[in-house]
Design a protein around this motif. Structure first.
Motif, PDB file in Angstrom:
ATOM      1  N   GLY A   1      -3.371   3.787   4.940  1.00 31.68           N
ATOM      2  CA  GLY A   1      -3.389   3.777   3.485  1.00 31.68           C
ATOM      3  C   GLY A   1      -4.304   2.746   2.862  1.00 31.68           C
TER       4      GLY A   1
ATOM      5  N   ASP B   1      -1.690   4.012  -1.828  1.00 31.58           N
ATOM      6  CA  ASP B   1      -2.023   5.320  -1.263  1.00 31.58           C
ATOM      7  C   ASP B   1      -1.620   5.349   0.199  1.00 31.58           C
ATOM      8  N   LEU B   2      -1.051   6.478   0.617  1.00 34.77           N
ATOM      9  CA  LEU B   2      -0.781   6.727   2.030  1.00 34.77           C
ATOM     10  C   LEU B   2      -1.722   7.832   2.487  1.00 34.77           C
TER      11      LEU B   2
ATOM     12  N   PHE C   1      -5.728  11.063   0.440  1.00 34.47           N
ATOM     13  CA  PHE C   1      -4.674  10.116   0.080  1.00 34.47           C
ATOM     14  C   PHE C   1      -3.597  10.783  -0.771  1.00 34.47           C
TER      15      PHE C   1
END
Length: 149
Positions: A81, A92-93, A45
């Motif tokens: 994410g 988060d991606l 992430f």
């Protein structure tokens, strides 16, 4: 390191995003929720501020727990994410969803209680290139007319 706009999206291209990225820090999450959501032993992430992400085409969202949801593409299934439902200005991606994930470097582990240790250090294992697997290459060339990249 200076801030940079980076793009990414899902495997089929339906969902796309642009994110302002200030540094190369990323992390691996090993929590059981992430393992089950991705079907993997961990997920990489990149944490970003919500306001630094612009969805060019909106993802689908899955309520993965009572406290969080996950963006994904319902067409191809790509996990994109993680975001808390409320109370955080960050999300988060997935590192692999970026068009060029090579900038990112893992700086810590999260969910360490669920780390699957045999999968942490794979240095020294044999490495095979996709193009060395002739069955796959033949199928890819037959389907697309070119060698997989």
């Amino acid at each position: 390191m200076s801030e940079e706009q980076m793009q990414g999206g899902c495997a089929c291209g339906r969902v796309r995003f642009t994110a302002n990225i200030a540094n190369d820090e990323a992390y691996l999450c090993h929590c059981r929720m992430c393992q089950r959501a991705t079907g993997s032993v961990s997920i990489a992430f990149k944490q970003v501020t919500l306001t630094d992400v612009a969805w060019e085409s909106e993802p689908n969202w899955y309520a993965s727990s009572p406290i969080a949801r996950r963006p994904f593409c319902a067409q191809c299934g790509t996990s994109l994410g993680f975001a808390f439902n409320e109370g955080s200005d960050k999300m988060d991606l997935t590192v692999a969803a970026f068009d060029d994930p090579s900038r990112f470097v893992p700086k810590w582990h999260f969910g360490a209680e669920e780390i699957q240790r045999p999968w942490l250090n794979t240095a020294g294992l044999p490495e095979h290139k996709t193009t060395d697997y002739q069955v796959l290459v033949d199928k890819w060339v037959e389907a697309t007319g070119s060698v997989p990249v």
